[in-house]
Design an enzyme around this catalytic site. Structure first.
Site, mmCIF file in Angstrom:
data_model
loop_
_atom_site.group_PDB
_atom_site.id
_atom_site.type_symbol
_atom_site.label_atom_id
_atom_site.label_comp_id
_atom_site.label_asym_id
_atom_site.label_seq_id
_atom_site.Cartn_x
_atom_site.Cartn_y
_atom_site.Cartn_z
ATOM 1 N N GLU A 1 -6.087 -4.339 0.884
ATOM 2 C CA GLU A 1 -5.857 -4.051 2.584
ATOM 3 C C GLU A 1 -7.155 -2.495 2.251
ATOM 4 O O GLU A 1 -7.455 -2.123 2.792
ATOM 5 C CB GLU A 1 -4.835 -3.375 2.994
ATOM 6 C CG GLU A 1 -4.701 -5.374 3.284
ATOM 7 C CD GLU A 1 -3.981 -6.181 2.652
ATOM 8 O OE1 GLU A 1 -3.197 -6.032 1.721
ATOM 9 O OE2 GLU A 1 -4.002 -7.302 2.464
ATOM 10 N N ASN A 2 -6.288 -1.712 1.472
ATOM 11 C CA ASN A 2 -6.794 -0.360 0.634
ATOM 12 C C ASN A 2 -8.392 -0.275 1.157
ATOM 13 O O ASN A 2 -9.048 1.286 1.117
ATOM 14 C CB ASN A 2 -6.112 0.679 -0.120
ATOM 15 C CG ASN A 2 -4.884 1.122 -0.573
ATOM 16 O OD1 ASN A 2 -4.143 0.715 -1.167
ATOM 17 N ND2 ASN A 2 -4.373 0.881 0.571
ATOM 18 N N ARG B 1 10.762 2.197 -1.443
ATOM 19 C CA ARG B 1 9.209 2.557 -1.191
ATOM 20 C C ARG B 1 9.174 3.941 -0.703
ATOM 21 O O ARG B 1 10.344 4.417 0.268
ATOM 22 C CB ARG B 1 8.960 1.586 0.447
ATOM 23 C CG ARG B 1 7.556 2.031 0.959
ATOM 24 C CD ARG B 1 7.057 1.086 1.807
ATOM 25 N NE ARG B 1 5.508 1.713 2.566
ATOM 26 C CZ ARG B 1 5.265 1.070 3.265
ATOM 27 N NH1 ARG B 1 4.782 -0.715 2.740
ATOM 28 N NH2 ARG B 1 3.966 1.109 3.419
ATOM 29 N N ARG C 1 -6.778 14.676 1.922
ATOM 30 C CA ARG C 1 -5.965 13.260 1.054
ATOM 31 C C ARG C 1 -6.199 12.712 -0.120
ATOM 32 O O ARG C 1 -5.562 12.984 -1.130
ATOM 33 C CB ARG C 1 -6.522 11.828 1.526
ATOM 34 C CG ARG C 1 -5.972 11.916 3.308
ATOM 35 C CD ARG C 1 -6.415 10.803 4.406
ATOM 36 N NE ARG C 1 -5.894 9.516 3.466
ATOM 37 C CZ ARG C 1 -5.052 8.895 3.956
ATOM 38 N NH1 ARG C 1 -3.998 9.998 4.604
ATOM 39 N NH2 ARG C 1 -3.900 8.183 3.695
ATOM 40 N N ASP D 1 4.349 5.569 -1.596
ATOM 41 C CA ASP D 1 3.435 5.590 0.190
ATOM 42 C C ASP D 1 3.593 7.351 0.272
ATOM 43 O O ASP D 1 4.850 8.225 0.098
ATOM 44 C CB ASP D 1 3.928 4.985 0.683
ATOM 45 C CG ASP D 1 3.281 5.010 2.155
ATOM 46 O OD1 ASP D 1 2.279 5.918 2.538
ATOM 47 O OD2 ASP D 1 3.444 4.559 3.576
HETATM 48 C C1 FPP Z 1 -0.332 5.167 -0.460
HETATM 49 O O1 FPP Z 1 -0.163 6.802 0.511
HETATM 50 C C2 FPP Z 1 -0.668 5.123 -2.177
HETATM 51 C C3 FPP Z 1 -1.996 5.015 -2.496
HETATM 52 C C4 FPP Z 1 -3.047 4.018 -1.127
HETATM 53 C C5 FPP Z 1 -2.779 5.387 -3.096
HETATM 54 C C6 FPP Z 1 -0.948 5.415 -4.777
HETATM 55 C C7 FPP Z 1 -2.307 6.220 -5.559
HETATM 56 C C8 FPP Z 1 -1.893 7.173 -6.413
HETATM 57 C C9 FPP Z 1 -0.509 7.126 -6.349
HETATM 58 C C10 FPP Z 1 -2.357 8.382 -7.567
HETATM 59 C C11 FPP Z 1 -1.890 7.774 -9.118
HETATM 60 C C12 FPP Z 1 -2.032 6.181 -9.398
HETATM 61 C C13 FPP Z 1 -2.320 6.445 -10.108
HETATM 62 C C14 FPP Z 1 -2.033 4.887 -10.882
HETATM 63 C C15 FPP Z 1 -3.161 6.577 -11.031
HETATM 64 P P1 FPP Z 1 -0.436 7.055 1.356
HETATM 65 O O2 FPP Z 1 -2.146 7.591 1.412
HETATM 66 O O3 FPP Z 1 -1.191 5.586 2.113
HETATM 67 O O4 FPP Z 1 0.239 8.216 2.531
HETATM 68 P P2 FPP Z 1 -0.046 8.502 3.805
HETATM 69 O O5 FPP Z 1 0.999 7.433 4.605
HETATM 70 O O6 FPP Z 1 0.200 9.647 4.068
HETATM 71 O O7 FPP Z 1 -1.524 8.544 4.349
#
Ligand code: FPP
Length: 241
Positions: free
Chosen positions: A66-67, A187, A32, A19
């Site tokens: 949920e994404n 996390r 982002r 995260d």
């Molecule tokens: C959460 O950060 C992250 C994600 C929803 C995506 C996770 C994906 C990666 C790390 C990219 C690569 C993965 C692979 C397997 C190639 P957020 O966007 O929710 O961050 P925020 O809470 O700061 O908005």
């Protein structure tokens, strides 16, 4: 269920909620997706750190059920990043003897992506090193619901007696059926939530919530968390004897 008391030692299975990519990018005045690309680079470093840390199974949360609620631009960018990651990393993963699996519901994912996922699983099926599981369109509740559907079908087909359904039966229908339960769930980014990740499997996991944003997370930090895990005593509900 009586589990044996396990000696305090390093975690065999580590699961990570990656995260903080968005905040990392925003802090730099960038979109982002820039953060997600930086996050993807960290995945390689963390996978490579596993053998020396005694981590045999690594499970990472790449995209949750949920994404899909994010903007269309972000979702499309993430899907394209996953396709690129798989194409670009496939050979290196194979060379490093990493066996890759995907968990989650593939039905909503595009065909090009699922074809790449299948190919990577096949390419690395004989690898005997780290087991990397990538959770993509994964949600713990969704996984339990899909598992229950399959289980109910087996009951309807006369293959399973409802009286035989117990704690050992249900996990056989989960996406993770070939994996041990996670020992340590990490996390990043300072949020202390599990966000629908490995709900059934993490019943006895230890948790670490760290402030580091995922694109800043290193193999070294993983090493520190592994050491600190080794000092904890896991009792699985039993008392110390
Ligand atoms: C959460 O950060 C992250 C994600 C929803 C995506 C996770 C994906 C990666 C790390 C990219 C690569 C993965 C692979 C397997 C190639 P957020 O966007 O929710 O961050 P925020 O809470 O700061 O908005």
């Amino acid at each position: 269920m009586n589990k044996p008391l396990r000696e305090s030692k390093g975690p065999r299975h580590v699961a990570i909620i990656m995260d903080g990519n968005g905040r990392w990018a925003t802090m730099r005045g960038r979109p982002r997706l820039f953060g997600h690309h930086a996050g993807a680079k960290r995945v390689r470093e963390v996978v490579e750190a596993c053998p020396d840390l005694g981590i045999k199974y690594l499970t990472i949360f790449a995209f949750s059920t949920e994404n899909w609620k994010r903007t269309q631009v972000e979702v499309a960018g993430l899907m394209s990043l996953f396709r690129r990651y798989i194409s670009k990393e496939a050979r290196a993963l194979k060379e490093r003897n990493v066996q890759v699996r995907f968990i989650g519901d593939r039905v909503r994912l595009d065909r090009k992506l699922t074809a790449l996922m299948d190919e990577l699983e096949q390419l690395t099926a004989d690898c005997t090193g780290t087991n990397l599981t990538i959770a993509l369109n994964y949600g713990g509740r969704d996984e339990v619901a899909r598992a229950t559907q399959r289980l109910a079908q087996d009951v309807a087909d006369g293959k399973l007696d409802p009286a035989d359904v117990d704690e050992e039966t249900l996990p056989k229908y989960l996406d993770t059926h070939v994996l041990p339960d996670p020992d340590l769930v990490i996390r990043t980014s300072g949020e202390a939530r599990i966000s629908n990740f490995l709900l059934w499997q993490s019943a006895y996991a230890e948790y670490e919530f760290v402030d580091t944003l995922w694109p800043d997370f290193t193999g070294e930090e993983l090493g520190r968390l592994v050491t600190s895990y080794g000092k904890r005593e896991r009792r699985y509900g039993a008392v110390k004897t």
